[in-house]
Design a protein around this motif. Structure first.
Motif, PDB file in Angstrom:
ATOM      1  N   ARG A 212      53.728 101.061 -37.277  1.00  0.00           N
ATOM      2  CA  ARG A 212      53.870 100.259 -36.070  1.00  0.00           C
ATOM      3  C   ARG A 212      52.598  99.454 -35.856  1.00  0.00           C
ATOM      4  NH1 ARG A 212      55.232 103.894 -31.256  1.00  0.00           N
ATOM      5  NH2 ARG A 212      53.020 104.445 -31.481  1.00  0.00           N
ATOM      6  N   GLU A 213      52.756  98.208 -35.451  1.00  0.00           N
ATOM      7  CA  GLU A 213      51.596  97.355 -35.213  1.00  0.00           C
ATOM      8  C   GLU A 213      51.676  96.703 -33.836  1.00  0.00           C
ATOM      9  OE1 GLU A 213      51.310  94.102 -37.944  1.00  0.00           O
ATOM     10  OE2 GLU A 213      53.313  93.334 -37.514  1.00  0.00           O
ATOM     11  N   LEU A 214      50.500  96.451 -33.298  1.00  0.00           N
ATOM     12  CA  LEU A 214      50.410  95.788 -32.008  1.00  0.00           C
ATOM     13  C   LEU A 214      50.593  94.284 -32.201  1.00  0.00           C
ATOM     14  CD1 LEU A 214      49.749  95.848 -28.966  1.00  0.00           C
ATOM     15  CD2 LEU A 214      47.335  95.694 -29.602  1.00  0.00           C
ATOM     16  N   VAL A 215      51.482  93.709 -31.412  1.00  0.00           N
ATOM     17  CA  VAL A 215      51.764  92.282 -31.506  1.00  0.00           C
ATOM     18  C   VAL A 215      50.986  91.519 -30.448  1.00  0.00           C
ATOM     19  CG1 VAL A 215      53.564  90.532 -31.245  1.00  0.00           C
ATOM     20  CG2 VAL A 215      54.054  92.667 -32.480  1.00  0.00           C
ATOM     21  N   ALA A 216      51.086  91.967 -29.203  1.00  0.00           N
ATOM     22  CA  ALA A 216      50.447  91.245 -28.102  1.00  0.00           C
ATOM     23  C   ALA A 216      50.323  92.153 -26.894  1.00  0.00           C
ATOM     24  CB  ALA A 216      51.259  89.995 -27.738  1.00  0.00           C
ATOM     25  N   THR A 217      49.364  91.820 -26.034  1.00  0.00           N
ATOM     26  CA  THR A 217      49.201  92.532 -24.778  1.00  0.00           C
ATOM     27  C   THR A 217      48.994  91.523 -23.656  1.00  0.00           C
ATOM     28  OG1 THR A 217      46.794  92.717 -24.975  1.00  0.00           O
ATOM     29  CG2 THR A 217      48.119  94.518 -25.907  1.00  0.00           C
ATOM     30  N   ILE A 218      49.260  91.976 -22.438  1.00  0.00           N
ATOM     31  CA  ILE A 218      49.047  91.119 -21.281  1.00  0.00           C
ATOM     32  C   ILE A 218      48.695  91.981 -20.080  1.00  0.00           C
ATOM     33  CG2 ILE A 218      51.497  91.076 -20.617  1.00  0.00           C
ATOM     34  CD1 ILE A 218      51.012  88.083 -19.832  1.00  0.00           C
ATOM     35  N   THR A 219      47.681  91.524 -19.337  1.00  0.00           N
ATOM     36  CA  THR A 219      47.274  92.243 -18.134  1.00  0.00           C
ATOM     37  C   THR A 219      48.129  91.801 -16.952  1.00  0.00           C
ATOM     38  OG1 THR A 219      45.668  90.574 -17.472  1.00  0.00           O
ATOM     39  CG2 THR A 219      44.912  92.283 -19.013  1.00  0.00           C
ATOM     40  N   GLU A 220      47.966  92.488 -15.851  1.00  0.00           N
ATOM     41  CA  GLU A 220      48.712  92.087 -14.649  1.00  0.00           C
ATOM     42  C   GLU A 220      48.289  90.707 -14.181  1.00  0.00           C
ATOM     43  OE1 GLU A 220      49.480  96.498 -12.699  1.00  0.00           O
ATOM     44  OE2 GLU A 220      49.410  94.718 -11.434  1.00  0.00           O
ATOM     45  N   GLY A 221      47.071  90.348 -14.486  1.00  0.00           N
ATOM     46  CA  GLY A 221      46.593  89.019 -14.116  1.00  0.00           C
ATOM     47  C   GLY A 221      47.031  87.927 -15.057  1.00  0.00           C
ATOM     48  N   GLY A 222      47.720  88.308 -16.137  1.00  0.00           N
ATOM     49  CA  GLY A 222      48.246  87.316 -17.061  1.00  0.00           C
ATOM     50  C   GLY A 222      47.369  87.009 -18.254  1.00  0.00           C
ATOM     51  N   HIS A 223      46.300  87.773 -18.433  1.00  0.00           N
ATOM     52  CA  HIS A 223      45.450  87.534 -19.593  1.00  0.00           C
ATOM     53  C   HIS A 223      46.110  88.135 -20.829  1.00  0.00           C
ATOM     54  CE1 HIS A 223      41.825  86.813 -21.886  1.00  0.00           C
ATOM     55  NE2 HIS A 223      41.869  88.044 -22.315  1.00  0.00           N
ATOM     56  N   ALA A 224      46.329  87.299 -21.836  1.00  0.00           N
ATOM     57  CA  ALA A 224      47.056  87.711 -23.028  1.00  0.00           C
ATOM     58  C   ALA A 224      46.144  87.790 -24.245  1.00  0.00           C
ATOM     59  CB  ALA A 224      48.194  86.738 -23.309  1.00  0.00           C
ATOM     60  N   ASN A 225      46.473  88.722 -25.105  1.00  0.00           N
ATOM     61  CA  ASN A 225      45.817  88.841 -26.404  1.00  0.00           C
ATOM     62  C   ASN A 225      46.874  89.022 -27.462  1.00  0.00           C
ATOM     63  OD1 ASN A 225      42.801  88.820 -26.329  1.00  0.00           O
ATOM     64  ND2 ASN A 225      43.156  90.351 -24.751  1.00  0.00           N
ATOM     65  N   TYR A 226      46.596  88.521 -28.669  1.00  0.00           N
ATOM     66  CA  TYR A 226      47.570  88.564 -29.752  1.00  0.00           C
ATOM     67  C   TYR A 226      46.932  89.044 -31.046  1.00  0.00           C
ATOM     68  CZ  TYR A 226      50.152  85.393 -26.682  1.00  0.00           C
ATOM     69  OH  TYR A 226      50.804  84.830 -25.613  1.00  0.00           O
TER      70      TYR A 226
ATOM     71  N   ASP B 251      45.959  88.265 -34.505  1.00  0.00           N
ATOM     72  CA  ASP B 251      45.522  86.937 -34.948  1.00  0.00           C
ATOM     73  C   ASP B 251      46.576  86.192 -35.759  1.00  0.00           C
ATOM     74  OD1 ASP B 251      41.953  87.601 -35.405  1.00  0.00           O
ATOM     75  OD2 ASP B 251      43.124  87.007 -33.657  1.00  0.00           O
ATOM     76  N   SER B 252      47.233  86.895 -36.645  1.00  0.00           N
ATOM     77  CA  SER B 252      48.166  86.225 -37.562  1.00  0.00           C
ATOM     78  C   SER B 252      49.462  85.800 -36.877  1.00  0.00           C
ATOM     79  CB  SER B 252      48.489  87.144 -38.741  1.00  0.00           C
ATOM     80  OG  SER B 252      49.094  88.336 -38.281  1.00  0.00           O
ATOM     81  N   LEU B 253      49.657  86.224 -35.616  1.00  0.00           N
ATOM     82  CA  LEU B 253      50.920  85.945 -34.932  1.00  0.00           C
ATOM     83  C   LEU B 253      50.762  84.988 -33.744  1.00  0.00           C
ATOM     84  CD1 LEU B 253      52.415  89.560 -34.826  1.00  0.00           C
ATOM     85  CD2 LEU B 253      52.804  87.782 -36.547  1.00  0.00           C
ATOM     86  N   LYS B 254      49.553  84.709 -33.343  1.00  0.00           N
ATOM     87  CA  LYS B 254      49.349  84.029 -32.069  1.00  0.00           C
ATOM     88  C   LYS B 254      49.904  82.612 -32.034  1.00  0.00           C
ATOM     89  CE  LYS B 254      44.546  82.875 -33.248  1.00  0.00           C
ATOM     90  NZ  LYS B 254      43.140  83.075 -32.817  1.00  0.00           N
ATOM     91  N   ASP B 255      50.146  82.016 -33.179  1.00  0.00           N
ATOM     92  CA  ASP B 255      50.689  80.655 -33.173  1.00  0.00           C
ATOM     93  C   ASP B 255      52.187  80.622 -32.900  1.00  0.00           C
ATOM     94  OD1 ASP B 255      48.511  79.482 -35.845  1.00  0.00           O
ATOM     95  OD2 ASP B 255      48.211  79.595 -33.679  1.00  0.00           O
ATOM     96  N   ARG B 256      52.862  81.754 -33.086  1.00  0.00           N
ATOM     97  CA  ARG B 256      54.322  81.758 -32.950  1.00  0.00           C
ATOM     98  C   ARG B 256      54.820  82.703 -31.850  1.00  0.00           C
ATOM     99  NH1 ARG B 256      57.143  83.914 -36.703  1.00  0.00           N
ATOM    100  NH2 ARG B 256      55.505  85.189 -37.662  1.00  0.00           N
ATOM    101  N   PHE B 257      53.959  83.567 -31.357  1.00  0.00           N
ATOM    102  CA  PHE B 257      54.364  84.563 -30.370  1.00  0.00           C
ATOM    103  C   PHE B 257      53.706  84.240 -29.033  1.00  0.00           C
ATOM    104  CE2 PHE B 257      56.210  88.251 -32.801  1.00  0.00           C
ATOM    105  CZ  PHE B 257      56.261  87.622 -34.025  1.00  0.00           C
ATOM    106  N   THR B 258      54.482  84.383 -27.960  1.00  0.00           N
ATOM    107  CA  THR B 258      53.949  84.171 -26.620  1.00  0.00           C
ATOM    108  C   THR B 258      54.410  85.308 -25.721  1.00  0.00           C
ATOM    109  OG1 THR B 258      54.081  81.765 -26.906  1.00  0.00           O
ATOM    110  CG2 THR B 258      53.778  82.606 -24.669  1.00  0.00           C
ATOM    111  N   ILE B 259      53.452  86.001 -25.156  1.00  0.00           N
ATOM    112  CA  ILE B 259      53.756  87.080 -24.212  1.00  0.00           C
ATOM    113  C   ILE B 259      53.567  86.558 -22.798  1.00  0.00           C
ATOM    114  CG2 ILE B 259      51.410  88.022 -24.236  1.00  0.00           C
ATOM    115  CD1 ILE B 259      52.655  90.840 -24.040  1.00  0.00           C
ATOM    116  N   SER B 260      54.448  86.976 -21.913  1.00  0.00           N
ATOM    117  CA  SER B 260      54.339  86.582 -20.519  1.00  0.00           C
ATOM    118  C   SER B 260      54.912  87.696 -19.658  1.00  0.00           C
ATOM    119  CB  SER B 260      55.076  85.267 -20.256  1.00  0.00           C
ATOM    120  OG  SER B 260      56.459  85.389 -20.541  1.00  0.00           O
TER     121      SER B 260
END
Length: 118
Positions: free
Chosen positions: A45-59, A61-70
């Protein structure tokens, strides 16, 4: 009791898009971080993305161009938009919740299957 329920997985052709949803129910006494993970057959299992309650997102690296967390805090829902899908994106996608004072994710959904055909 916190419960997470993913939806939106599907069989799609390469190049297509999907939006996964994760509905959160139950009460959480602290602020939290939401994460999307995925597990492909035979892989860890791998981590794809995270997001805080304030909306700060992390991805990842290899996926950030195609994945969007909200997230929509009013609807207690977190989304993962996946564009330009590739066969290697085929996996079970899980959402998870981590209260900020935890070091790991104690709450997980059941997963939703994404299959990308070439």
């Amino acid at each position: 009791q916190v419960q997470l329920a993913e939806s939106g997985g599907d069989l799609v052709q390469a190049g297509g898009s999907l939006r996964l949803s994760c509905a959160v129910s139950g009460s959480i006494s602290s602020m939290s971080v939401m994460g999307w993970f995925r597990q492909a057959p035979g892989k860890q299992r791998e981590l794809v993305a995270t997001i805080t309650e304030g909306g700060h997102a992390n991805y990842k690296d290899s996926l950030k161009d195609r994945f969007t967390i909200s997230r929509d805090n009013g609807k207690s829902t977190v989304y993962l938009q996946i564009d330009s899908l590739k066969p290697e994106d085929t996996a079970v996608y899980y959402c998870a919740l981590r209260p900020i004072h935890y070091s790991a994710y104690p709450y997980w959904g059941q997963g939703t299957q994404v299959t990308v055909s070439s």
